[in-house]
Design a protein around this motif. Structure first.
Motif, mmCIF file in Angstrom:
data_model
loop_
_atom_site.group_PDB
_atom_site.id
_atom_site.type_symbol
_atom_site.label_atom_id
_atom_site.label_comp_id
_atom_site.label_asym_id
_atom_site.label_seq_id
_atom_site.Cartn_x
_atom_site.Cartn_y
_atom_site.Cartn_z
ATOM 1 N N THR A 1 -3.592 -0.674 12.836
ATOM 2 C CA THR A 1 -3.562 -2.144 13.251
ATOM 3 C C THR A 1 -3.415 -3.043 12.276
ATOM 4 O O THR A 1 -2.847 -4.026 12.209
ATOM 5 C CB THR A 1 -4.936 -2.445 14.039
ATOM 6 N N ILE A 2 -4.471 -2.645 10.974
ATOM 7 C CA ILE A 2 -4.200 -3.200 9.648
ATOM 8 C C ILE A 2 -2.535 -3.415 9.172
ATOM 9 O O ILE A 2 -2.085 -4.389 8.905
ATOM 10 C CB ILE A 2 -4.941 -2.794 8.638
ATOM 11 N N ARG A 3 -2.082 -2.130 9.285
ATOM 12 C CA ARG A 3 -0.706 -1.940 8.817
ATOM 13 C C ARG A 3 0.377 -3.036 9.639
ATOM 14 O O ARG A 3 0.871 -3.668 8.982
ATOM 15 C CB ARG A 3 -0.210 -0.756 8.875
ATOM 16 N N MET A 4 0.267 -3.141 10.769
ATOM 17 C CA MET A 4 0.869 -4.226 11.592
ATOM 18 C C MET A 4 0.567 -5.578 11.546
ATOM 19 O O MET A 4 1.345 -6.290 11.422
ATOM 20 C CB MET A 4 0.784 -3.692 13.250
ATOM 21 N N MET A 5 -0.534 -5.905 10.985
ATOM 22 C CA MET A 5 -0.989 -7.059 10.912
ATOM 23 C C MET A 5 -0.471 -7.579 9.790
ATOM 24 O O MET A 5 -0.025 -8.764 9.586
ATOM 25 C CB MET A 5 -2.477 -7.132 10.839
ATOM 26 N N LYS A 6 -0.445 -6.784 8.641
ATOM 27 C CA LYS A 6 0.201 -7.154 7.176
ATOM 28 C C LYS A 6 1.743 -7.246 7.310
ATOM 29 O O LYS A 6 2.268 -7.998 6.802
ATOM 30 C CB LYS A 6 -0.238 -6.111 6.226
ATOM 31 N N GLU A 7 2.356 -6.646 8.258
ATOM 32 C CA GLU A 7 3.718 -6.534 8.515
ATOM 33 C C GLU A 7 4.288 -7.776 9.213
ATOM 34 O O GLU A 7 5.257 -8.179 8.825
ATOM 35 C CB GLU A 7 4.199 -5.175 8.915
#
Length: 212
Positions: free
Chosen positions: A179-185
């Motif tokens: 989820t963090i990866r998607m938020m940053k992307e």
């Protein structure tokens, strides 16, 4: 001889009477009571009769800097915070910011994830709001926390799902990382926190650990 015996009896009666009176006075005096065979004075145990006093006290702790040069404080990450209360506080602070209409906040043991809805969606507003939201959350948690934000409506459910994950759920850490990866992307994260920390408060070492 008879006179001496009479005096002795009278004295005995007076002593017994004094003891009985003293016991009655102790029993009738509500300033003392018996506990485990020991007499305790209520004035010495004021807290037992005022249990709500602690609710009104301020929290106070004093720390003294170590005299050893270069030695830092030993922070225990498990000494922690009330996560639900902190999430509620961050959410209220976030919706008070300009352009933020609502906010969903998850606080883990080392991260804060925030999904929010904007009233304006131009690039400048998105960037500035991301910076404000992130710094607001940073002000409410210990410094080792990392904060991640998103204004992508598609990711709101992901953030809220993490909030409902049981701590013992298998692969919960992977769900948080994904989820963090998607938020940053998908969303701006604002400005770098410092020369050694990125936008989310991560150091180089943190990023190496998180990439494993």
């Amino acid at each position: 001889m008879k006179s001496a015996r009479v005096v002795s009896i009278v004295l005995s009666v007076m002593i017994l009477g004094a003891c009985a009176a003293n016991e009655r006075q102790t029993a009738e005096n509500d300033a003392v009571y018996k506990e485990s065979g020991n007499t305790m004075n209520r004035d010495d145990r004021h807290d037992l009769y005022n249990r709500s006093n602690n609710d009104n006290n301020y929290g106070f702790v004093r720390e003294v800097k170590s005299p050893v040069p270069g030695k830092t404080a030993d922070f225990e990450r498990n000494d922690t915070i009330d996560r639900e209360k902190t999430a509620r506080t961050i959410s209220k602070m976030t919706v008070a910011l300009p352009n933020v209409l609502d906010s969903s906040v998850v606080v883990t043991d080392s991260e804060v994830l925030i999904s929010y809805k904007l009233s304006e969606t131009d690039d400048k507003t998105r960037f500035e709001t991301a910076d404000q939201v992130k710094k607001t959350a940073m002000s409410a948690v210990p410094r080792w926390y990392h904060v991640y934000v998103t204004d992508d409506p598609a990711l709101r459910q992901y953030v809220e799902n993490i909030g409902s994950i049981d701590p013992y759920t298998a692969n919960k850490n992977k769900a948080v990382r994904d989820t963090i990866r998607m938020m940053k992307e998908s969303s701006p994260q604002g400005r770098k926190m410092s020369d050694t920390e990125n936008e989310n408060g991560e150091t180089k070492e943190d990023r190496m650990i998180n990439s494993r």
